[in-house]
Design a protein around this motif. Structure first.
Motif, short mmCIF file in Angstrom:
data_model
loop_
_atom_site.label_atom_id
_atom_site.label_comp_id
_atom_site.label_asym_id
_atom_site.label_seq_id
_atom_site.Cartn_x
_atom_site.Cartn_y
_atom_site.Cartn_z
N LEU A 359 0.82 -1.23 0.00
CA LEU A 359 0.00 0.00 0.00
C LEU A 359 0.84 1.27 0.00
O LEU A 359 0.39 2.32 -0.44
N TRP A 371 -3.76 0.49 7.59
CA TRP A 371 -4.12 -0.80 6.96
C TRP A 371 -2.92 -1.75 6.89
O TRP A 371 -2.78 -2.52 5.94
N THR A 376 -4.14 -4.93 -0.18
CA THR A 376 -5.60 -5.01 -0.28
C THR A 376 -5.89 -5.40 -1.72
O THR A 376 -5.58 -4.64 -2.65
N ASN A 378 -8.80 -6.07 -3.16
CA ASN A 378 -10.08 -5.76 -3.80
C ASN A 378 -9.97 -4.50 -4.66
O ASN A 378 -10.95 -4.02 -5.18
N ASN A 380 -6.51 -2.17 -4.45
CA ASN A 380 -5.29 -1.38 -4.31
C ASN A 380 -4.03 -2.06 -4.85
O ASN A 380 -3.23 -1.42 -5.56
N GLU A 507 -16.84 -3.28 -0.25
CA GLU A 507 -16.93 -2.25 0.79
C GLU A 507 -18.12 -1.32 0.67
O GLU A 507 -18.23 -0.34 1.39
N ARG A 586 -16.41 5.56 -2.61
CA ARG A 586 -15.12 5.58 -3.33
C ARG A 586 -14.94 4.37 -4.26
O ARG A 586 -14.33 4.47 -5.32
N HIS A 587 -15.46 3.23 -3.84
CA HIS A 587 -15.37 2.05 -4.72
C HIS A 587 -16.48 2.14 -5.76
O HIS A 587 -17.64 2.35 -5.40
N TRP A 626 -6.88 7.02 -4.47
CA TRP A 626 -6.89 5.91 -5.44
C TRP A 626 -8.18 5.89 -6.25
O TRP A 626 -8.18 5.48 -7.42
N HIS A 672 -4.56 9.28 0.20
CA HIS A 672 -5.91 8.69 0.29
C HIS A 672 -6.85 9.68 0.92
O HIS A 672 -7.95 9.86 0.35
N GLN A 676 -1.09 6.62 0.24
CA GLN A 676 -1.27 5.29 -0.35
C GLN A 676 -0.78 5.38 -1.78
O GLN A 676 -1.25 6.23 -2.54
C1 FUC Z 1 -9.75 -0.49 0.93
C2 FUC Z 1 -10.31 0.88 0.59
C3 FUC Z 1 -9.81 1.92 1.48
C4 FUC Z 1 -8.31 1.82 1.58
C5 FUC Z 1 -7.89 0.42 2.00
C6 FUC Z 1 -6.42 0.23 2.05
O1 FUC Z 1 -10.28 -0.95 2.12
O2 FUC Z 1 -11.70 0.87 0.67
O3 FUC Z 1 -10.20 3.16 0.93
O4 FUC Z 1 -7.75 2.11 0.35
O5 FUC Z 1 -8.38 -0.49 1.09
#
Ligand code: FUC
Length: 818
Positions: A359, A371, A376, A378, A380, A507, A586-587, A626, A672, A676
């Motif tokens: 990250l 985090w 991540t 899903n 990142n 999310e 955001r997603h 992001w 972020h 990030q």
């Molecule tokens: C996901 C995103 C957050 C963040 C995290 C590291 O959970 O929803 O915004 O980037 O990854």
């Protein structure tokens, strides 16, 4: 009035070129205490943040394998027994109950993922340098060298630093314009609990330590760092665990760091031996030879792509000033600088044999980073690798691809024990130990598509390189991702389609679900399964393998839930039409199908394409760093260069200015917030997609050129099927010259903003049907279905010219405008 004056000032001058200063970040003041002011250097194994403070220099140190914990698994053994009950609850609309049970039965009761941790700081104390003048610090991203210079007490001091790509050490050189004037004390600090500092032989500073225990997993990573200080005259002495330099003419500092990490299940290496080997190999070399070898090794990657969007006087200012101004002035070179900075950061944080960029890439100063600074998956971690193939850094994809291979091993047990399936899977997070359990809570963690998405990178690497040996080696991994879904898909009792259950749209939760995110057959899940099956089918066909499996997967694919256009003319995020047009989450996961996937196409699925645009308009622009990075790619795919450009402006805004959203720090790290790195990489990918796309049956050139970049040139962008845009020049938004290299041969289908011909004068052929080039294969029969009831109008697209040209392996071809 002020803006007017500034604009006048900046536009009033004629455009001129700035050559030398173009690819530098530079500042008139030191970083002070602020980590996000410091400048990142790295070689994929070691990372450092250079503060450039005159009186107290800080070099914050990272090594890519310093992570908390040790080899561990985090599956929940109760999952399989609870699965039918949870699936039933979701099909019956009892989402909250399903989430509660999932929190007990699916979410890991063990580690929620381990943390990427720093080593510590090397501190250099320069007494008397509190007062200084003529200060400047910079990061030259063409050379991957940072430099700080200032004057103190009538002496001009310079410090240069880099992390060598050739010698695996961090090097700093301190010089002065007056003999005998370099004096300072050096010592380590470290936030770790278990650590020790020592001075060895009166010439080496040593740090040893152990990374943290975390969430019940014992910290097993041991690290060692050695700093050797070499003097040109002067004296080196030891006191109180510090090394002191007195009256040297020049100083070279060489820092090596190593750990006992071999791979995710083996930490048996000898960190001390390794560290001494790295140091001893490098420390005997002269500064100049270390620097030259470093620059040559770095430029082997960096120099492959050049981007010129023009330069205005706005480029004269220091980087932090340019960042402040960018939204209001014409500074195209700043976009080019930021673009190349993304490539710099990828080269510096991702090297074959090392860990993938996490990250924060490879830069983290905190023992407990946001985090955990892990992976991540899903969005990142995948985003980090979007620039890899297309910005001509294909080899640097390797650490991520290796992680996918590792996950296919650890994730096999997760698939079997938690879901009772063949193949492998991973949920929404992983770490250096390649944990594949579900973490953080069912709302986020009960998502089965992390492995499926990550596996697409293997196929993508093949599509760019055409490397069949690679494809054959990773085919079992690609196939394993498909086998998981072949066993896991379940028929939806109401719609009869095959769906993923439980799943979620990362999310986000629809209002209709009482705050629960869980659902069956979410759009992104369907799209990922579609891609996983399609990649497996195509890989098997390419390798002439597994005919029965191809048939099975085709049959399953035909029964997947299609994409739907909902009542707000949006692409539905969920199977039911329950989207909220005011949702600005955001997603925007369901647009995975538009980018990075290519299921939604301007030409093949024009209604879905129009719906995707509505979704994006409803979601709005400003968001986390992001998220804005992803949106640049989407607007590029939607062929709207001006909207993509306005997202770049939103992203390149100092943090705090975008109400409720992210932005950029002074060192051009993406916010972020917090920092990030995915946003940096997402934007670099997005700028590429504005200039070149190769995802929809053709190499599409200048698909989304904004009005702000009417003239420019680019060299070295890569396209699927082994093509390289060796050179492309445009003027008044029309391509004037194009040179294409073909590494693999085959049909080059070009989609152009204006008519072109071969340099020899010969015409290009009109196209006829599907592109015969297998790398541009679009499987018509399997095109996603759109619900028929939508009367949405397809978008009006800018006219393009579509032509074919047959290339030979290793051929180089030049085209000019007609
Ligand atoms: C996901 C995103 C957050 C963040 C995290 C590291 O959970 O929803 O915004 O980037 O990854």
């Amino acid at each position: 009035m002020k803006t007017f004056f500034l604009t006048f000032l900046l536009f009033g001058f004629s455009v001129y070129s700035q050559e030398d200063r173009n690819l530098k970040l530079w500042y008139n003041q030191p970083s002070g205490e602020t980590w996000e002011n410091a400048l990142p250097i790295g070689n994929g194994f070691l990372g450092a943040m250079v503060y450039g403070n005159a009186e107290h220099e800080i070099i914050q140190l990272n090594e890519n394998t310093v992570w908390s914990g040790g080899p561990n698994r985090n599956d929940n053994p109760n999952a399989l027994a609870a699965l039918p009950e949870i699936q039933k609850m979701i099909f019956e609309g009892k989402y909250k109950e399903a989430e509660e049970l999932s929190n007990k039965a699916f979410i890991s009761k063990k580690s929620q993922g381990q943390m990427f941790q720093p080593v510590g700081n090397l501190n250099l104390y320069f007494k008397g340098h509190e007062k200084y003048s003529d200060y400047r610090r910079e990061l030259d991203i063409e050379k991957a060298v940072s430099k700080t210079s200032y004057e103190a007490d009538g002496v001009k001091y310079t410090r240069e630093a880099f992390v060598s790509f050739a010698d695996r050490v961090i090097v700093m050189r301190i010089t002065a314009n007056k003999k005998g004037s370099i004096s300072f004390a050096a010592s380590y600090t470290s936030p770790h609990k278990i650590k020790n500092f020592a001075v060895n032989n009166s010439k080496d500073l040593e740090i040893t330590g152990t990374a943290s225990d975390h969430e019940g997993v014992a910290g097993l990573i041991k690290f060692k760092g050695i700093t050797r200080i070499k003097l040109d005259s002067g004296k080196l002495s030891e006191s109180d665990g510090m090394l002191t330099v007195k009256e040297a003419n020049a100083v070279t500092i060489v820092i090596s760091i190593a750990t006992n990490f071999n791979n995710y299940h083996d930490v048996s290496a000898n960190e001390g031996q390794r560290d001494a080997d790295y140091l001893n190999k490098a420390a005997g070399k002269s500064y100049e030879s270390l620097k030259n070898a470093h620059i040559a090794a770095y430029q082997k990657y960096f120099n492959r792509v050049k981007l010129d969007l023009g330069t205005t006087p706005a480029a004269d200012l220091p980087t932090d000033e340019r960042l402040k101004n960018f939204r209001n002035v014409n500074d195209p070179q700043f976009a080019a600088l930021y673009y190349q900075y993304g490539r710099y950061l990828l080269i510096s944080s991702s090297q074959p044999g090392g860990q993938p960029a996490n990250l924060q890439g490879i830069w983290n100063g905190s023992l407990h980073p946001a985090w955990d600074s892990k992976y991540t998956i899903n969005i990142n971690a995948e985003m980090n690798y979007w620039p890899a193939e297309k910005t001509n850094l294909s080899e640097l994809h390797a650490p991520f691809l290796q992680m996918v291979k590792d996950l296919s091993v650890t994730g096999q047990e997760t698939a079997k024990t938690m879901y009772g399936t063949r193949g492998w899977m991973a949920h929404h997070n992983t770490d250096i130990w390649r944990a594949t359990g579900a973490v953080d809570g069912a709302f986020w963690g009960l998502w089965t598509a992390g492995g499926g998405w990550a596996s697409q990178h293997l196929w993508e690497h093949y599509l760019y390189t055409g490397d069949k040996t690679f494809l054959a080696a990773v085919y079992p991994v690609i196939k394993g991702a498909a086998l998981f879904y072949a066993d896991f898909l379940i028929e939806h009792p109401k719609y009869k389609w095959l769906v993923v259950n439980p799943g979620n749209s990362p999310e986000n939760a629809p209002k209709a679900h009482n705050g629960s995110s869980l659902d069956a057959g979410t759009t992104m899940d369907n799209q990922i399964v579609y891609d996983v099956f399609t990649a497996t089918i195509q890989a098997a066909q390419t390798l002439k393998e597994d005919n029965p499996l191809i048939d099975t997967l085709k049959q399953l694919r035909n029964r997947l839930a299609p994409m739907h256009i909902g009542k707000y003319s949006q692409l539905q995020e969920w199977l039911d039409d329950i989207d909220d047009p005011k949702d600005n989450h955001r997603h925007v996961s369901h647009l995975y199908g538009l980018f990075p996937s290519n299921q939604i196409s301007a030409y093949r699925t024009p209604k879905l394409f129009a719906a995707a645009k509505n979704t994006l308009l409803q979601r709005g622009d400003v968001s986390t760093g992001w998220s804005m990075g992803w949106k640049i790619n989407w607007w590029a795919k939607l062929q709207d260069g001006n909207h993509a450009y306005s997202l770049i402006k939103n992203q390149l805004t100092p943090l705090g200015v975008n109400a409720g959203g992210g932005g950029t720090y002074n060192n051009l790290f993406d916010a972020h917030p917090p920092f990030q790195i995915d946003g940096n990489f997402g934007c670099t990918s997005g700028i590429t997609e504005m200039l070149v796309q190769s995802s929809d049956g053709a190499v599409h050139l200048l698909p989304a050129l904004p009005d702000a970049w009417p003239d420019g040139s680019v060299e070295g962008i890569r396209a699927r099927g082994g093509f390289e845009i060796a050179e492309m020049k445009w003027k008044d938004s029309k391509i004037t010259k194009l040179v294409i290299k073909s590494a693999l041969g085959g049909n080059l289908r070009l989609r152009l903003p204006n008519a072109m011909k071969q340099k020899s004068g010969e015409e290009l052929a009109a196209t006829n049907g599907e592109n015969p080039n297998p790398f541009y294969f679009t499987d018509e029969t399997a095109s996603p279905i759109v619900s028929e009831n939508s009367n949405i109008k397809p978008l009006e697209l800018k006219p393009t010219v579509l032509v074919d040209f047959l290339t030979k392996k290793n051929g180089v071809y030049t085209f000019v405008s007609k």
